[in-house]
Design a protein around this motif. Sequence first.
Motif, PDB file in Angstrom:
ATOM      1  N   TYR A  24       7.028  -6.828  -3.834  1.00 15.85           N
ATOM      2  CA  TYR A  24       5.658  -6.549  -4.257  1.00 15.85           C
ATOM      3  C   TYR A  24       5.533  -5.059  -4.574  1.00 15.85           C
ATOM      4  O   TYR A  24       6.417  -4.255  -4.214  1.00 15.85           O
ATOM      5  CB  TYR A  24       4.640  -7.017  -3.213  1.00 15.85           C
ATOM      6  CG  TYR A  24       4.797  -6.394  -1.853  1.00 15.85           C
ATOM      7  CD1 TYR A  24       5.711  -6.915  -0.933  1.00 15.85           C
ATOM      8  CD2 TYR A  24       4.020  -5.299  -1.482  1.00 15.85           C
ATOM      9  CE1 TYR A  24       5.855  -6.341   0.314  1.00 15.85           C
ATOM     10  CE2 TYR A  24       4.153  -4.733  -0.240  1.00 15.85           C
ATOM     11  CZ  TYR A  24       5.073  -5.245   0.656  1.00 15.85           C
ATOM     12  OH  TYR A  24       5.217  -4.667   1.884  1.00 15.85           O
ATOM     13  N   PHE A  26       4.143  -2.084  -3.788  1.00 14.85           N
ATOM     14  CA  PHE A  26       4.448  -0.918  -2.961  1.00 14.85           C
ATOM     15  C   PHE A  26       5.949  -0.808  -2.678  1.00 14.85           C
ATOM     16  O   PHE A  26       6.534   0.261  -2.744  1.00 14.85           O
ATOM     17  CB  PHE A  26       3.669  -1.013  -1.639  1.00 14.85           C
ATOM     18  CG  PHE A  26       3.908   0.139  -0.724  1.00 14.85           C
ATOM     19  CD1 PHE A  26       3.338   1.371  -0.992  1.00 14.85           C
ATOM     20  CD2 PHE A  26       4.727   0.010   0.388  1.00 14.85           C
ATOM     21  CE1 PHE A  26       3.575   2.452  -0.160  1.00 14.85           C
ATOM     22  CE2 PHE A  26       4.971   1.081   1.222  1.00 14.85           C
ATOM     23  CZ  PHE A  26       4.391   2.309   0.949  1.00 14.85           C
ATOM     24  N   ARG A  74       0.118 -11.154  -0.785  1.00 14.51           N
ATOM     25  CA  ARG A  74       0.842 -10.113  -1.525  1.00 14.51           C
ATOM     26  C   ARG A  74       1.436 -10.721  -2.779  1.00 14.51           C
ATOM     27  O   ARG A  74       1.991 -11.824  -2.732  1.00 14.51           O
ATOM     28  CB  ARG A  74       1.970  -9.555  -0.674  1.00 14.51           C
ATOM     29  CG  ARG A  74       1.489  -8.507   0.277  1.00 14.51           C
ATOM     30  CD  ARG A  74       2.637  -7.892   1.024  1.00 14.51           C
ATOM     31  NE  ARG A  74       2.155  -6.844   1.894  1.00 14.51           N
ATOM     32  CZ  ARG A  74       2.641  -6.606   3.103  1.00 14.51           C
ATOM     33  NH1 ARG A  74       3.618  -7.346   3.584  1.00 14.51           N
ATOM     34  NH2 ARG A  74       2.154  -5.624   3.823  1.00 14.51           N
ATOM     35  N   LYS A  75       1.324 -10.000  -3.886  1.00 14.77           N
ATOM     36  CA  LYS A  75       1.843 -10.522  -5.153  1.00 14.77           C
ATOM     37  C   LYS A  75       3.275 -10.042  -5.355  1.00 14.77           C
ATOM     38  O   LYS A  75       3.509  -8.839  -5.515  1.00 14.77           O
ATOM     39  CB  LYS A  75       0.948 -10.050  -6.294  1.00 14.77           C
ATOM     40  CG  LYS A  75       1.293 -10.677  -7.617  1.00 14.77           C
ATOM     41  CD  LYS A  75       0.112 -10.608  -8.540  1.00 14.77           C
ATOM     42  CE  LYS A  75       0.430  -9.835  -9.773  1.00 14.77           C
ATOM     43  NZ  LYS A  75      -0.745  -9.617 -10.596  1.00 14.77           N
ATOM     44  N   TYR A  77       6.834  -9.903  -7.459  1.00 13.36           N
ATOM     45  CA  TYR A  77       7.322 -10.004  -8.837  1.00 13.36           C
ATOM     46  C   TYR A  77       8.757 -10.514  -8.812  1.00 13.36           C
ATOM     47  O   TYR A  77       9.577 -10.041  -8.003  1.00 13.36           O
ATOM     48  CB  TYR A  77       7.265  -8.642  -9.523  1.00 13.36           C
ATOM     49  CG  TYR A  77       5.847  -8.205  -9.810  1.00 13.36           C
ATOM     50  CD1 TYR A  77       5.258  -8.458 -11.045  1.00 13.36           C
ATOM     51  CD2 TYR A  77       5.087  -7.558  -8.839  1.00 13.36           C
ATOM     52  CE1 TYR A  77       3.957  -8.075 -11.311  1.00 13.36           C
ATOM     53  CE2 TYR A  77       3.781  -7.173  -9.085  1.00 13.36           C
ATOM     54  CZ  TYR A  77       3.227  -7.434 -10.326  1.00 13.36           C
ATOM     55  OH  TYR A  77       1.937  -7.055 -10.587  1.00 13.36           O
TER      56      TYR A  77
ATOM     57  N   ASP B  22      -7.531  -9.263  -9.531  1.00 16.41           N
ATOM     58  CA  ASP B  22      -6.095  -9.268  -9.337  1.00 16.41           C
ATOM     59  C   ASP B  22      -5.540  -7.837  -9.170  1.00 16.41           C
ATOM     60  O   ASP B  22      -4.852  -7.518  -8.193  1.00 16.41           O
ATOM     61  CB  ASP B  22      -5.510  -9.914 -10.607  1.00 16.41           C
ATOM     62  CG  ASP B  22      -4.105 -10.394 -10.394  1.00 16.41           C
ATOM     63  OD1 ASP B  22      -3.797 -10.765  -9.260  1.00 16.41           O
ATOM     64  OD2 ASP B  22      -3.327 -10.383 -11.369  1.00 16.41           O
ATOM     65  N   GLU B  26      -4.212  -5.750  -5.704  1.00 14.69           N
ATOM     66  CA  GLU B  26      -2.868  -5.190  -5.707  1.00 14.69           C
ATOM     67  C   GLU B  26      -2.892  -3.694  -5.377  1.00 14.69           C
ATOM     68  O   GLU B  26      -2.104  -3.206  -4.560  1.00 14.69           O
ATOM     69  CB  GLU B  26      -2.284  -5.413  -7.103  1.00 14.69           C
ATOM     70  CG  GLU B  26      -0.810  -5.603  -7.092  1.00 14.69           C
ATOM     71  CD  GLU B  26      -0.286  -6.020  -8.458  1.00 14.69           C
ATOM     72  OE1 GLU B  26      -1.042  -6.024  -9.452  1.00 14.69           O
ATOM     73  OE2 GLU B  26       0.911  -6.331  -8.521  1.00 14.69           O
ATOM     74  N   GLU B  29      -3.941  -3.076  -1.685  1.00 12.98           N
ATOM     75  CA  GLU B  29      -2.825  -3.327  -0.780  1.00 12.98           C
ATOM     76  C   GLU B  29      -1.851  -2.134  -0.790  1.00 12.98           C
ATOM     77  O   GLU B  29      -1.380  -1.679   0.252  1.00 12.98           O
ATOM     78  CB  GLU B  29      -2.110  -4.619  -1.213  1.00 12.98           C
ATOM     79  CG  GLU B  29      -0.803  -4.913  -0.512  1.00 12.98           C
ATOM     80  CD  GLU B  29      -0.958  -5.169   0.988  1.00 12.98           C
ATOM     81  OE1 GLU B  29      -2.089  -5.293   1.451  1.00 12.98           O
ATOM     82  OE2 GLU B  29       0.076  -5.224   1.685  1.00 12.98           O
ATOM     83  N   HIS B  30      -1.602  -1.611  -1.980  1.00 12.21           N
ATOM     84  CA  HIS B  30      -0.697  -0.465  -2.117  1.00 12.21           C
ATOM     85  C   HIS B  30      -1.234   0.744  -1.325  1.00 12.21           C
ATOM     86  O   HIS B  30      -0.526   1.362  -0.545  1.00 12.21           O
ATOM     87  CB  HIS B  30      -0.563  -0.103  -3.602  1.00 12.21           C
ATOM     88  CG  HIS B  30       0.392   1.017  -3.858  1.00 12.21           C
ATOM     89  ND1 HIS B  30       1.594   0.834  -4.495  1.00 12.21           N
ATOM     90  CD2 HIS B  30       0.349   2.337  -3.552  1.00 12.21           C
ATOM     91  CE1 HIS B  30       2.249   1.982  -4.566  1.00 12.21           C
ATOM     92  NE2 HIS B  30       1.499   2.920  -4.002  1.00 12.21           N
ATOM     93  N   GLU B  33      -1.170   0.205   2.482  1.00  9.69           N
ATOM     94  CA  GLU B  33       0.180   0.239   3.033  1.00  9.69           C
ATOM     95  C   GLU B  33       0.722   1.671   3.085  1.00  9.69           C
ATOM     96  O   GLU B  33       1.294   2.102   4.076  1.00  9.69           O
ATOM     97  CB  GLU B  33       1.117  -0.655   2.218  1.00  9.69           C
ATOM     98  CG  GLU B  33       2.471  -0.768   2.875  1.00  9.69           C
ATOM     99  CD  GLU B  33       3.096  -2.140   2.739  1.00  9.69           C
ATOM    100  OE1 GLU B  33       2.521  -2.997   2.078  1.00  9.69           O
ATOM    101  OE2 GLU B  33       4.183  -2.324   3.310  1.00  9.69           O
TER     102      GLU B  33
END
Lengths: 105, 376
Positions: A24, A26, A74-75, A77, B22, B26, B29-30, B33
């Motif tokens: 994902y 990060f 969490r996405k 790839y 979406d 994302e 979350e980044h 974290e």
Amino acid sequence: MNPDQLRGNLDLILLTVLEREALYGFRIAQEAKTRSNGLFDFREGSLYPALHRLTQAGLLTTEDRELGRNGKPRKYYLITETGRAALTTKRAEWTLFRDALDGLS
Amino acid sequence: MTDLERYLRRATLGLPRRQRDDVRDELEEHILERAAGLQAFGMSERDAIRHAIDDLGPPASVGIAMNGIYVLPQLLKVTALSTLVATLGLSAVTTSGAQVAALTQRPQSPTCVTTTKPLTARKAITVTSTKGNVTCYVFKDVRVYRGLYLNLDSLEDTLRAKGVKVTTQAAKTTYLFPGATREVTPRVAFRKGADRYLNILDLDASFGPSGLPVRVSGWTNPTVTVGDVSFTVGTATSAAQAAPLYLTLLRAAQRALTGSADTTSIREDDAPPTPKDAATHVIHVDLPEGTPVGLIQRGEQGVPFLDVAAVQKDGTVTLYTRAKRLTFVTDARQLSPYPTGGRTNALLVRLTGRVTGDVAQQYETVRPAQATSDAN
């Protein structure tokens, strides 16, 4: 690495990182930085448009997995077959370019 | 609205709902974290989130790029781009895209000197290394490292979008502004990681050679204009203050007026000085809000004493001097360190924001509404 050079190679970097395992956002940023010994120190924000572009182009696909810190899945790839083929081509181009440079020096 | 919400909103502006949610999830979350990692090193939650946001770069860059992927291709099929930009409110994205990321503190990188005997720690410095006669040190006072520094990658993205030709060749970057007679090279004050930074005090040295006029306006997140190209320094998440630049411009005006090279100023810090150190004057000037106004007064031994601040909404400006009672003059020759009738002469100037060209065009003397001022 200078930003122009980096921008041109971001697709190649992302595909290479994802070739080994699905990750994902990060973790992709971290992997790219760690595995290149910090040489690819890009603005992390530029990563996401690139990932979305590659997904739209069919080189990557996405999958929702475990819940993240924001409570949402969490996405991840994943590289597609088209992505692998593109990576092979891009690598060949890169080798050709590097050989040409070596020939010049 | 929190810093996080503000960033997410700006980075997803203009996107269709599904993609907006979406991208938002994302990026959130980044940030969370990255922030968690920083908090593990003892950073506060708020600082950690700010730091994580800064690492992502300007939100508008993400927003514009995402719009390019999801919005523009579909829309271009049906109608002309100009109409779209207006209908979709994309102009908001484009305008914020003119924001240039900046730092208000440079890294505390050591200064190295060669001396006959190695230097030892002193009041003002901390010695970081000694090798033979070469001593490296950092200043203890962090204010030494304060200023306003523009991120050159961010600046270059903005300039490109505004028609400036940015070329990098053999590690040297040049900009060709529309209408410029010459290419210019920005001065790199320092590097932090892969990022290069330009000191706002080097605007003249960096862009002046283009032959185009360079101007600055505004106080918080100031706007810089080179010819017809404008950009804003700082972002909503990290506000930038133009004070260091205005103080430098005031010094130049002062030098032209009094011929003295030395100056002192109390306002070295963001916090107002204590009444013991300074007298506070609230002066009516009737100039537009945000206009930078400087005060020049001669202190002991004739050394000019300076202060600069922005005009407030009510047309007043708050300035600090050493003297409690002032008389305003418009001729610099009347500036004297010695009071007359219990009042010290002082002179007010308005900074025009011109950074390049003749110093005489960089300021105008100002006559305030009242000819005298008594400190609060």
